[in-house]
Design a protein around this motif. Structure first.
Motif, PDB file in Angstrom:
ATOM      1  N   ALA A 145       0.834  -1.205   0.000  1.00 50.17           N
ATOM      2  CA  ALA A 145       0.000   0.000   0.000  1.00 50.17           C
ATOM      3  C   ALA A 145       0.869   1.255   0.000  1.00 50.17           C
ATOM      4  O   ALA A 145       0.582   2.228  -0.713  1.00 50.17           O
ATOM      5  N   SER A 146       1.937   1.254   0.798  1.00 45.83           N
ATOM      6  CA  SER A 146       2.839   2.407   0.832  1.00 45.83           C
ATOM      7  C   SER A 146       3.623   2.540  -0.472  1.00 45.83           C
ATOM      8  O   SER A 146       3.905   3.657  -0.923  1.00 45.83           O
ATOM      9  N   ALA A 147       3.959   1.404  -1.093  1.00 45.31           N
ATOM     10  CA  ALA A 147       4.740   1.436  -2.339  1.00 45.31           C
ATOM     11  C   ALA A 147       3.989   2.167  -3.445  1.00 45.31           C
ATOM     12  O   ALA A 147       4.584   2.927  -4.214  1.00 45.31           O
ATOM     13  N   SER A 171       9.918  20.279  -7.024  1.00 50.80           N
ATOM     14  CA  SER A 171       9.266  18.974  -6.861  1.00 50.80           C
ATOM     15  C   SER A 171       9.657  18.047  -7.997  1.00 50.80           C
ATOM     16  O   SER A 171      10.085  18.495  -9.068  1.00 50.80           O
ATOM     17  N   ASN A 172       9.490  16.752  -7.758  1.00 54.14           N
ATOM     18  CA  ASN A 172       9.730  15.722  -8.763  1.00 54.14           C
ATOM     19  C   ASN A 172       8.793  14.558  -8.457  1.00 54.14           C
ATOM     20  O   ASN A 172       9.189  13.577  -7.826  1.00 54.14           O
ATOM     21  N   PRO A 173       7.510  14.653  -8.872  1.00 54.51           N
ATOM     22  CA  PRO A 173       6.520  13.623  -8.524  1.00 54.51           C
ATOM     23  C   PRO A 173       6.911  12.217  -8.955  1.00 54.51           C
ATOM     24  O   PRO A 173       6.668  11.254  -8.223  1.00 54.51           O
ATOM     25  N   SER A 174       7.511  12.085 -10.147  1.00 53.73           N
ATOM     26  CA  SER A 174       7.888  10.754 -10.627  1.00 53.73           C
ATOM     27  C   SER A 174       8.974  10.136  -9.755  1.00 53.73           C
ATOM     28  O   SER A 174       8.922   8.942  -9.414  1.00 53.73           O
ATOM     29  N   LEU A 175       9.972  10.940  -9.370  1.00 53.66           N
ATOM     30  CA  LEU A 175      11.044  10.436  -8.511  1.00 53.66           C
ATOM     31  C   LEU A 175      10.503  10.067  -7.132  1.00 53.66           C
ATOM     32  O   LEU A 175      10.932   9.073  -6.531  1.00 53.66           O
ATOM     33  N   LEU A 176       9.544  10.839  -6.630  1.00 51.84           N
ATOM     34  CA  LEU A 176       8.913  10.522  -5.348  1.00 51.84           C
ATOM     35  C   LEU A 176       8.259   9.150  -5.411  1.00 51.84           C
ATOM     36  O   LEU A 176       8.440   8.317  -4.504  1.00 51.84           O
ATOM     37  N   PHE A 177       7.509   8.881  -6.472  1.00 47.46           N
ATOM     38  CA  PHE A 177       6.818   7.602  -6.619  1.00 47.46           C
ATOM     39  C   PHE A 177       7.807   6.448  -6.745  1.00 47.46           C
ATOM     40  O   PHE A 177       7.701   5.434  -6.049  1.00 47.46           O
ATOM     41  N   VAL A 178       8.789   6.594  -7.638  1.00 47.40           N
ATOM     42  CA  VAL A 178       9.768   5.518  -7.860  1.00 47.40           C
ATOM     43  C   VAL A 178      10.573   5.250  -6.591  1.00 47.40           C
ATOM     44  O   VAL A 178      10.815   4.092  -6.223  1.00 47.40           O
ATOM     45  N   SER A 179      10.971   6.304  -5.896  1.00 45.59           N
ATOM     46  CA  SER A 179      11.767   6.140  -4.672  1.00 45.59           C
ATOM     47  C   SER A 179      10.969   5.404  -3.612  1.00 45.59           C
ATOM     48  O   SER A 179      11.487   4.490  -2.948  1.00 45.59           O
ATOM     49  N   SER A 180       9.705   5.788  -3.437  1.00 43.97           N
ATOM     50  CA  SER A 180       8.868   5.126  -2.444  1.00 43.97           C
ATOM     51  C   SER A 180       8.644   3.661  -2.793  1.00 43.97           C
ATOM     52  O   SER A 180       8.724   2.781  -1.921  1.00 43.97           O
ATOM     53  N   PHE A 181       8.379   3.393  -4.079  1.00 40.55           N
ATOM     54  CA  PHE A 181       8.138   2.004  -4.495  1.00 40.55           C
ATOM     55  C   PHE A 181       9.370   1.141  -4.250  1.00 40.55           C
ATOM     56  O   PHE A 181       9.276   0.040  -3.684  1.00 40.55           O
ATOM     57  N   ALA A 406      12.373  11.967   1.620  1.00 34.69           N
ATOM     58  CA  ALA A 406      12.727  11.313   2.885  1.00 34.69           C
ATOM     59  C   ALA A 406      11.591  11.412   3.891  1.00 34.69           C
ATOM     60  O   ALA A 406      11.256  10.430   4.575  1.00 34.69           O
ATOM     61  N   LEU A 407      10.982  12.594   3.997  1.00 35.01           N
ATOM     62  CA  LEU A 407       9.880  12.787   4.945  1.00 35.01           C
ATOM     63  C   LEU A 407       8.670  11.957   4.545  1.00 35.01           C
ATOM     64  O   LEU A 407       8.000  11.358   5.403  1.00 35.01           O
ATOM     65  N   SER A 408       8.370  11.888   3.249  1.00 35.20           N
ATOM     66  CA  SER A 408       7.213  11.125   2.773  1.00 35.20           C
ATOM     67  C   SER A 408       7.374   9.639   3.075  1.00 35.20           C
ATOM     68  O   SER A 408       6.449   8.981   3.575  1.00 35.20           O
ATOM     69  N   ILE A 409       8.554   9.090   2.770  1.00 36.36           N
ATOM     70  CA  ILE A 409       8.792   7.666   3.024  1.00 36.36           C
ATOM     71  C   ILE A 409       8.793   7.381   4.520  1.00 36.36           C
ATOM     72  O   ILE A 409       8.183   6.404   4.985  1.00 36.36           O
ATOM     73  N   SER A 410       9.467   8.241   5.295  1.00 33.17           N
ATOM     74  CA  SER A 410       9.546   8.027   6.747  1.00 33.17           C
ATOM     75  C   SER A 410       8.170   8.042   7.392  1.00 33.17           C
ATOM     76  O   SER A 410       7.912   7.283   8.344  1.00 33.17           O
ATOM     77  N   SER A 411       7.282   8.884   6.884  1.00 37.99           N
ATOM     78  CA  SER A 411       5.956   9.018   7.480  1.00 37.99           C
ATOM     79  C   SER A 411       4.987   7.933   7.035  1.00 37.99           C
ATOM     80  O   SER A 411       3.929   7.770   7.649  1.00 37.99           O
TER      81      SER A 411
END
Length: 467
Positions: A145-147, A171-181, A406-411
């Protein structure tokens, strides 16, 4: 002592007392909210009750009631058999199927708790039926779900990108998504091997054909092991899990590597009650994912209709709702709501922004995001902490994109905490004999993530200064 510090100390005492003494943590949290709220804040009982998470209560009760009905009439067993047959009896693939399905749901716009609410009962049914470690199954569902949760179409992704855009930050929405996944995928691989995945790779479904009744109690855990988990950390937990994955102790009879037995039990035809339940589950998924209907109320509606249409299978379902878990989660969240009202969260955030060392401030912000999100709404934390960090992000001393990732993944990865909605759903849908064990494992894992995720994401995305 400030009221903010009082609330933090009180929360620590709640955990300490509930760990040392046989006191229900949820009841203790309600008492703490009442005492602190009336004695130190001057709130009325109506003010305190206003912090009760009614939406979370409805989700937990609605989903567990619906799937209690589904378990009672055999629908969950049927779904398990169909899915296992689809993967050719390869038990090790089942948790990964759950990971991918949940990731796809959240990536296309499903709210994370909604996706977990739909998949967790099915996944935990697999775990009980085929003696997969329920902690392994639950964590892969939550990580899935987080991925998918930070895709540009997702709720989390929309919130973060919206807050960033309104504050004129890079911002970089695509990098945010790929990094989280990728982070959650890597985390899930670690989870897989810590909690029994290697043993699963040697097994086929035919080696562990169980009745549902036996599956529900197939994993005895000694009180000795439970006592150890009170005080030891993640490393000891992993050691215990490895010890418990022996044949005959909660993981089934192993098959020798190289076994080619491909026979998988053929699903039995669904009864009339099963067909009605399957239609109801499909209605829940479509209503929640396509039309944005509230998961809890939709699940309660489906459960009520099934009780009317098929009363025999619904008769005992109410007693199978995870009421102790409901009390626990609602009590803790009610107290955290009090902390938010008195400004404890803002107080912590403002204190961080005054730190002179930018790199130190960055990791502290990530730590606060992880700790608070482990108890409160991840959505709310993402919307609150990024604006708090804006002043020193605009100064240009820290890469904004890196800190936001970092904050998005940590949270979000701390949603595995049993005090978050996702973690609570996994606990509530665990077999009753396993529920305390799953709660303790998720608590250890979730709080370990409160330290590990901020540190790892800070090292990868913030400290190098490449974003």
């Amino acid at each position: 002592m400030s009221i903010q510090l009082i609330t933090v100390v009180t929360l620590a005492l709640v955990f300490l007392i509930a760990t040392v003494l046989p006191v229900h943590m949820g009841a203790l949290a309600f008492v703490a909210a009442f005492v602190v709220g009336t004695a130190f804040v001057g709130e009325s009982t109506d003010d305190i009750v206003a912090g009760f998470p009614g939406d979370l209560f409805i989700i937990l009760v609605g989903v567990t009631l619906l799937f209690a009905i589904a378990k009672g009439n055999g629908t969950v067993d049927w779904l398990v058999q169909v899915a296992v047959r689809a993967v050719g009896g390869r038990i090790a693939l089942i948790p990964w199927v759950m990971f991918l399905v949940t990731a796809v749901l959240t990536a296309v716009g499903a709210v994370v708790p909604a996706a977990v609410a739909i998949i967790a009962p099915i996944g935990m049914g697999f775990a009980a039926r085929y003696r997969i470690n329920p902690v392994l199954m639950g964590l892969l569902i939550i990580n899935g779900a987080s991925a998918g949760g930070f895709s540009p179409m997702s709720i989390f992704g929309s919130i973060v990108n919206g807050v960033v855009g309104r504050n004129n930050l890079p911002s970089n929405p695509s990098l945010l998504f790929v990094s989280s996944f990728l982070f959650n995928l890597t985390l899930s691989v670690i989870v897989f091997f810590i909690f029994g995945g290697r043993e699963l790779m040697r097994r086929k479904a035919t080696a562990i054909s169980l009745t549902p009744a036996r599956a529900a109690v197939a994993t005895p855990v000694s009180a000795h092991v439970e006592d150890v988990t009170r005080t030891e950390g993640l490393v000891s937990t992993a050691t215990e899990e490895a010890a418990e994955r022996k044949p005959g102790i909660g993981c089934g009879d192993s098959i020798e590597p190289g076994s080619r037995d491909e026979t998988v039990e053929r699903p039995k035809p669904l009864t009339r009650e099963g067909i009605c339940t399957l239609i109801g589950l499909a209605g829940l998924a479509v209503g929640a994912l396509a039309f944005g209907l509230d998961v809890g109320f939709t699940a309660l509606t489906v459960a009520a209709l099934l009780s009317i249409v098929c009363p025999s299978s619904a008769k005992a379902a109410v007693g199978q709702v995870a009421w102790p878990t409901v009390l626990l989660i609602c009590g803790i969240v009610t107290y955290v709501s009090l902390m938010e009202r008195v400004g404890t969260i803002d107080w912590l955030g403002n204190a961080v922004t005054t730190i002179g060392a930018p790199l130190l401030a960055a990791i502290i912000i990530c730590l606060i995001g992880a700790l608070v999100s482990a108890f409160a709404s991840t959505t709310g934390i993402l919307g609150a902490l990024i604006p708090l960090a804006v002043p020193f992000l605009l100064a240009g001393e820290i890469g904004a994109v890196g800190l936001i990732i970092a904050l998005s993944i940590s949270s979000s990865v701390v949603d595995s905490s049993p005090f978050s909605t996702s973690g609570a759903l996994v606990v509530a849908n665990s077999p009753e004999a396993e529920r305390d064990r799953v709660f303790r494992r998720l608590m250890v894992w979730g709080f370990s993530m409160c330290a590990i995720a901020p540190t790892a994401t800070w090292i990868i995305f913030v400290a190098p200064g490449w974003l």
